[in-house]
Design a protein around this motif. Sequence first.
Motif, PDB file in Angstrom:
ATOM      1  N   ILE A 110      21.810 -14.800 -10.507  1.00 33.46           N
ATOM      2  CA  ILE A 110      20.368 -15.059 -10.435  1.00 33.46           C
ATOM      3  C   ILE A 110      19.584 -13.933 -11.108  1.00 33.46           C
ATOM      4  N   GLN A 111      19.946 -12.702 -10.783  1.00 36.23           N
ATOM      5  CA  GLN A 111      19.242 -11.561 -11.375  1.00 36.23           C
ATOM      6  C   GLN A 111      19.453 -11.503 -12.889  1.00 36.23           C
ATOM      7  N   CYS A 112      20.671 -11.783 -13.312  1.00 37.02           N
ATOM      8  CA  CYS A 112      20.958 -11.792 -14.740  1.00 37.02           C
ATOM      9  C   CYS A 112      20.117 -12.862 -15.435  1.00 37.02           C
ATOM     10  N   ALA A 113      20.067 -14.058 -14.858  1.00 40.74           N
ATOM     11  CA  ALA A 113      19.289 -15.147 -15.458  1.00 40.74           C
ATOM     12  C   ALA A 113      17.807 -14.805 -15.502  1.00 40.74           C
ATOM     13  N   ASP A 121      14.094  -8.120  -2.096  1.00 38.54           N
ATOM     14  CA  ASP A 121      14.723  -7.296  -1.058  1.00 38.54           C
ATOM     15  C   ASP A 121      16.252  -7.405  -1.111  1.00 38.54           C
ATOM     16  N   VAL A 122      16.748  -8.629  -1.334  1.00 38.39           N
ATOM     17  CA  VAL A 122      18.194  -8.844  -1.414  1.00 38.39           C
ATOM     18  C   VAL A 122      18.777  -8.053  -2.585  1.00 38.39           C
ATOM     19  N   ALA A 123      18.094  -8.132  -3.739  1.00 41.04           N
ATOM     20  CA  ALA A 123      18.561  -7.390  -4.910  1.00 41.04           C
ATOM     21  C   ALA A 123      18.565  -5.887  -4.639  1.00 41.04           C
ATOM     22  N   ALA A 167      19.409  -5.062 -11.650  1.00 39.47           N
ATOM     23  CA  ALA A 167      18.839  -4.853 -10.319  1.00 39.47           C
ATOM     24  C   ALA A 167      17.377  -4.436 -10.354  1.00 39.47           C
ATOM     25  N   SER A 168      16.950  -3.835 -11.458  1.00 38.35           N
ATOM     26  CA  SER A 168      15.589  -3.285 -11.499  1.00 38.35           C
ATOM     27  C   SER A 168      14.545  -4.395 -11.429  1.00 38.35           C
ATOM     28  N   PRO A 169      13.439  -4.148 -10.744  1.00 37.83           N
ATOM     29  CA  PRO A 169      12.383  -5.160 -10.647  1.00 37.83           C
ATOM     30  C   PRO A 169      11.688  -5.371 -11.994  1.00 37.83           C
ATOM     31  N   ILE A 170      11.163  -6.583 -12.192  1.00 36.06           N
ATOM     32  CA  ILE A 170      10.394  -6.927 -13.386  1.00 36.06           C
ATOM     33  C   ILE A 170       8.914  -6.837 -13.029  1.00 36.06           C
ATOM     34  N   GLU A 171       8.145  -6.153 -13.845  1.00 35.96           N
ATOM     35  CA  GLU A 171       6.749  -5.864 -13.520  1.00 35.96           C
ATOM     36  C   GLU A 171       5.955  -7.124 -13.204  1.00 35.96           C
ATOM     37  N   SER A 193       6.864  -8.268  -9.747  1.00 36.00           N
ATOM     38  CA  SER A 193       6.318  -7.362  -8.731  1.00 36.00           C
ATOM     39  C   SER A 193       4.832  -7.617  -8.514  1.00 36.00           C
ATOM     40  N   ASN A 194       4.115  -7.893  -9.596  1.00 42.20           N
ATOM     41  CA  ASN A 194       2.686  -8.205  -9.476  1.00 42.20           C
ATOM     42  C   ASN A 194       2.468  -9.511  -8.726  1.00 42.20           C
ATOM     43  N   MET A 195       3.344 -10.485  -8.939  1.00 43.48           N
ATOM     44  CA  MET A 195       3.247 -11.748  -8.204  1.00 43.48           C
ATOM     45  C   MET A 195       3.390 -11.511  -6.701  1.00 43.48           C
ATOM     46  N   ILE A 196       4.363 -10.679  -6.342  1.00 43.43           N
ATOM     47  CA  ILE A 196       4.575 -10.375  -4.920  1.00 43.43           C
ATOM     48  C   ILE A 196       3.330  -9.707  -4.338  1.00 43.43           C
ATOM     49  N   ALA A 197       2.766  -8.772  -5.081  1.00 43.01           N
ATOM     50  CA  ALA A 197       1.553  -8.071  -4.621  1.00 43.01           C
ATOM     51  C   ALA A 197       0.382  -9.033  -4.460  1.00 43.01           C
ATOM     52  N   ASN A 198       0.382 -10.107  -5.260  1.00 39.44           N
ATOM     53  CA  ASN A 198      -0.703 -11.095  -5.191  1.00 39.44           C
ATOM     54  C   ASN A 198      -0.449 -12.190  -4.160  1.00 39.44           C
ATOM     55  N   GLY A 199       0.667 -12.105  -3.459  1.00 38.93           N
ATOM     56  CA  GLY A 199       0.975 -13.126  -2.460  1.00 38.93           C
ATOM     57  C   GLY A 199       1.575 -14.390  -3.046  1.00 38.93           C
TER      58      GLY A 199
END
Length: 764
Positions: free
Chosen positions: A202-205, A248-250, A267-271, A274-280
């Motif tokens: 999933i992370q690779c994709a 969180d799982v990653a 494993a590193s987050p994609i900006e 991350s912004n989507m998560i911050a926006n709910g």
Amino acid sequence: MNKIKKVGVIGAGTMGAGIAGQVANAGIEVWLLDLPSDSDNVNSLAERGLQRLKDPDMPGIMSKEAEQLINLGNTRDHFDELKNCDWIAEAVVERLDIKQALYRQLNESCKDSTIITSNTSTIPISLLTEGMPKSFCERFAITHFFNPVRFMRLLELVRGEQTRQDVMDTLDVFCETMLGKGVVPCLDTPGFLANRVGVFAIQCALHKAFKYNLSPIEADAFFGRPLGLPKTGVFGLYDLIGIDLMADVAKSLENILPENDAFHKFASPIEFVSNMIANGQTGNKNEQGFYKQAGDEKKVIDFLSGDYVDHERLKTPLLEKAEKVGVTAIISDESKYGLFIWEVLSETLCYAASLVPEVTEDLAQIDDAMKLGYNWVKGPFELIDEIGIDYLVNRLKKSGKDVPDFLLSSLNNKFYNTTNSVLSVLSPSGKLSPIVRPKGVLRFSEARQTLVPINVNESASWFEYEGAAIVEFHSKANALDSQSLDMISEAVTYSEKKGLRGVIVHNDFQHFSCGVSLWSVRECFEKNDFDGLDAFLTYFQNTMLQMRDSKLPVIAAPVGMSIGGGFEVVLHADHVVSHANSVMGLVESFVGVVPAGGGCKEMLYRWTEKLNDTQKGAWKSFMNIGLGRKANSPQEADALAMRRADDVFQMNRDRILNIALSKLDDTKKASQRSPLALSGAEHFKEMLEWLEVNNKKGMLTPHDVTVGTEIGRIMSGGDCPAGTVFSEQEILDAERSSFITLAQTQETQARIVSMLDNGVTLRN
């Protein structure tokens, strides 16, 4: 080996509640405990867990009877209830100190024979049991379930250094036979097997999709069904699980995997994410993630603007080619789609191969973990066999990629081989070992590899196996067309001629059949070929009657969804052996037509028999078919007159084919239907009035009324006098006539086009 008669579950969150629900589904008493609440209801946390199990969209319990087996409590007032439990499953927060304190308390209060397990996937057993006495360690293991517990087939079973064999055997047998799980033994290594490979994929994709600037629609179209993966793809799966939870799982895997593990590349987050998560924008739970449902319309996020735009299914010849040729068609393509899938697939397959033999020496365990835990049709090594080990290795070498030693040592070979009608798997030492399943387990996906089909076409196949004919659908979503019917008809005719034991209709895919092919229906109305459509429906009805009227028994063994035309096949079998999670129903009204393969007819007869009243039976059939009601469990199917009294179900789907074979010799043929005296014009008028009232209330759309009118006409006999006698064939003719009438309307055609092109149920 101990017998488990009473179970305790500590932790009423998603996983704990799910475990308790499945134990209750198996008919076992269970106590579900959580912390005491400061509110007036001290058991509110446990009760919240039970309410989660009753979610109609994803019901974790199968029946009211199962619900009554779940006792709710809290760890302060009801801890003593655990004293006599045979198995206690811990599913509390992933904090070592909290778990260890709980184990000390359990060790002091529970009987010596109580088995204790944790649902953790991140904390090693050696740490969980640190400081605990040997007697506790000997009866402790990890039982790692997957969410949702009722529906996900995998259970990873992990033993500690001191865990007794009888404890492992007890858990293995109970979870496999009673809870219906495919049990995969795992070593106590980070992430075990399924999440280790699945999260990597999933992370690779995800990272590769951003690398190639693919939209969610583009990425999911290819990283999904064309590879034999769930249709959610990568972005849809992120939405389903929760974008924040996946992050969180990653992160969790990143923390526990060795520094040299290939997972760290992705494993590193994609900006943007991350912004989507911050926006709910965290996925389905917040009704917006990479996708968003806006009324009847589905939207998708635009990575350039961040806005949601119209969702349109990707149409490209490469997808069509992949459906016919398979994954090799995609990875050999030089477009961005081909490169995207090649990179994701080669990285994932190499990662899986790198786990052999350090994490497991049995590569079939990795394949099982991905098929049972992530709903892959084929596991990593089965995919490598499809691609070719030599092709994979040579292409990796040409691109300068590292190749795992296990792949290099397997050149000029295949991982799975069939010799003397036995399916074997390659070991790291180069030896072939037969795949051995528990007694009573029979996967047709494995058995068919030892067989040659008697006949096959694009939509279905049939085989001779253990003196019976096995018919298997294998079209997209196992949708039925004339070629599917050809295989049923031929198998029945051949079996009668050759004196076989009978016919079983079964497949080992995710779903039995999602109905008649809407593409075939669409082709007919776009060509204005309604005579051709009528001829197909006649063939469908006649094939169903041929099954029922055959001299030999015909058994349906459905898994997954058996809806629409797929359920009409089930309705005309002499006997049904279904999986406990089979979803059944006649849902044709949602696309603006009526069941016309004998579904209306059969439900009218069944409800009339159930209620011993033709008029009441007509009303029940009118309501249930008109509203497209589905049964999510055998008990719900019983309440909707969808099962006969002698139909059976099995918790483990891997056991239903073996049971069906065992029942062939004892199955009685279903009798032909006698004429029915239908309720007539006055009752039909009541149905029309009900439709109009609910249309005015906004409960039904105008075209719902049109469709409902045709269903009412079939069930009541329409404008005929009450008591007018209709033969079975006349009811079948009425079904077919109503289907053709509706298929000619612009509204039904719009519904079908909307479903096929956008996957959206149009409410017009």
